[in-house]
Scaffold this motif. Structure first.
Motif, PDB file in Angstrom:
ATOM      1  N   ALA A  67      39.609  36.844  37.571  1.00 33.90           N
ATOM      2  CA  ALA A  67      41.047  36.692  37.788  1.00 33.90           C
ATOM      3  C   ALA A  67      41.847  37.660  36.922  1.00 33.90           C
ATOM      4  O   ALA A  67      41.402  38.074  35.847  1.00 33.90           O
ATOM      5  CB  ALA A  67      41.467  35.260  37.483  1.00 33.90           C
ATOM      6  N   ALA A  69      45.918  38.353  35.186  1.00 33.41           N
ATOM      7  CA  ALA A  69      46.821  37.526  34.372  1.00 33.41           C
ATOM      8  C   ALA A  69      48.165  38.228  34.202  1.00 33.41           C
ATOM      9  O   ALA A  69      48.264  39.456  34.329  1.00 33.41           O
ATOM     10  CB  ALA A  69      46.193  37.262  33.006  1.00 33.41           C
ATOM     11  N   ARG A  79      41.222  35.488  30.693  1.00 37.27           N
ATOM     12  CA  ARG A  79      40.558  34.833  31.818  1.00 37.27           C
ATOM     13  C   ARG A  79      39.030  34.833  31.621  1.00 37.27           C
ATOM     14  O   ARG A  79      38.474  35.762  31.023  1.00 37.27           O
ATOM     15  CB  ARG A  79      40.876  35.557  33.120  1.00 37.27           C
ATOM     16  CG  ARG A  79      42.333  35.547  33.509  1.00 37.27           C
ATOM     17  CD  ARG A  79      42.868  34.158  33.717  1.00 37.27           C
ATOM     18  NE  ARG A  79      44.205  34.158  34.300  1.00 37.27           N
ATOM     19  CZ  ARG A  79      45.049  33.168  34.198  1.00 37.27           C
ATOM     20  NH1 ARG A  79      44.722  32.059  33.535  1.00 37.27           N
ATOM     21  NH2 ARG A  79      46.242  33.232  34.768  1.00 37.27           N
ATOM     22  N   GLU A 117      42.837  33.995  41.544  1.00 37.99           N
ATOM     23  CA  GLU A 117      41.460  33.932  41.066  1.00 37.99           C
ATOM     24  C   GLU A 117      40.619  35.086  41.613  1.00 37.99           C
ATOM     25  O   GLU A 117      40.979  35.719  42.606  1.00 37.99           O
ATOM     26  CB  GLU A 117      40.837  32.593  41.481  1.00 37.99           C
ATOM     27  CG  GLU A 117      41.550  31.386  40.890  1.00 37.99           C
ATOM     28  CD  GLU A 117      40.872  30.082  41.243  1.00 37.99           C
ATOM     29  OE1 GLU A 117      40.067  30.066  42.204  1.00 37.99           O
ATOM     30  OE2 GLU A 117      41.129  29.078  40.549  1.00 37.99           O
ATOM     31  N   ASN A 140      41.826  31.199  37.299  1.00 32.71           N
ATOM     32  CA  ASN A 140      43.044  31.450  36.509  1.00 32.71           C
ATOM     33  C   ASN A 140      43.503  30.113  35.927  1.00 32.71           C
ATOM     34  O   ASN A 140      44.529  29.558  36.303  1.00 32.71           O
ATOM     35  CB  ASN A 140      44.137  32.102  37.358  1.00 32.71           C
ATOM     36  CG  ASN A 140      44.451  31.312  38.622  1.00 32.71           C
ATOM     37  OD1 ASN A 140      43.747  30.362  38.975  1.00 32.71           O
ATOM     38  ND2 ASN A 140      45.511  31.703  39.313  1.00 32.71           N
TER      39      ASN A 140
END
Length: 241
Positions: A67, A69, A79, A117, A140
């Motif tokens: 994932a 961020a 992650r 994700e 996530n």
């Protein structure tokens, strides 16, 4: 008088066919060729190898992506990595094969966006005889913040189908110590690959090495970053005469 040449052949390895030609016996020639199949769909055709007696098949599934961020300013989001794909292997007699065998080589999981994700790695297979399961993508599962927090790593997939079958490796968990110190999780290893590094500096998830391993997780300290792509699978067929 001219001498007549005479040659002898060991009947363990040689035979004379109906036309009088001296031929090697099937099953005595050892490894003759190795075939490598990359991502996608393929077909193994037995008739292309009339000397074939047995095959050894290695099947590696794809690894999970990770994932991305997008932490708020002066905050952090690390992650976890994606899980590694499974691996299976079998030694098969030529009599166990149909005239053709479909082959599927799974792609690695896609990289997640800043708020999404990672994708799951896809399975790989040699017909229904040898099958390996893909690794799951990284989640996530941590909000933006500055306080101590962790994001659980991803369990590796179970074993597939084959004489020797193992699941893929679990990915590393992510940890945040503060808004300025954090570590993303590493990608899960596979039988044929090593997972992506768990980074401590801001950036996208790091790629794996080899085949079928998971990507390392993305890490944000206030910027928007993507995840990483999981390692693609592989199918390897060793041909024995």
């Amino acid at each position: 008088m001219v001498p007549i040449a005479r040659a002898c052949a060991c009947d363990t390895y040689f035979t004379v066919d109906p036309t009088g030609e001296l031929c090697l016996k099937p099953g005595t020639m050892g490894l003759r060729q190795t075939l490598y199949y990359g991502t996608g769909s393929h077909t193994f055709v037995k008739a292309n190898y009339p000397w074939l007696s047995r095959i050894e098949v290695e099947v590696q599934a794809g690894g999970g992506g990770s994932a991305g961020a997008n932490a708020a300013a002066n905050e952090a989001i690390p992650r976890p990595g994606g899980a590694g794909g499974g691996y299976s292997k079998s030694l098969l007699a030529v009599s166990a094969l149909g005239a053709s065998v479909p082959i599927t080589v799974g792609a690695g999981g896609t990289a997640g966006g800043a708020t999404t994700e990672g994708g799951d790695g896809r399975p790989s297979s040699f017909g229904s005889l040898v099958i390996a399961t893909g690794g799951s993508g990284g989640t996530n599962n941590m909000p933006s913040g500055t306080s101590l927090n962790t994001g659980q790593g991803i369990a590796g997939p179970g074993a597939g189908t084959g004489s020797f079958a193992v699941g893929g490796g679990a990915s590393g968990s992510a940890i945040r110590l503060s808004g300025g110190y954090a570590m993303a999780g590493h990608g899960g290893d596979s039988f044929l690959g090593t997972g992506g590094l768990g980074r401590t500096t801001e950036g996208a998830g790091l790629t794996s090495r080899g085949y079928g391993a998971g990507a390392g997780g993305g890490l944000s300290f206030g910027g928007s970053v993507t995840g990483g792509v999981g390692g693609a699978g592989r199918v390897i067929v060793h041909l024995y005469g």
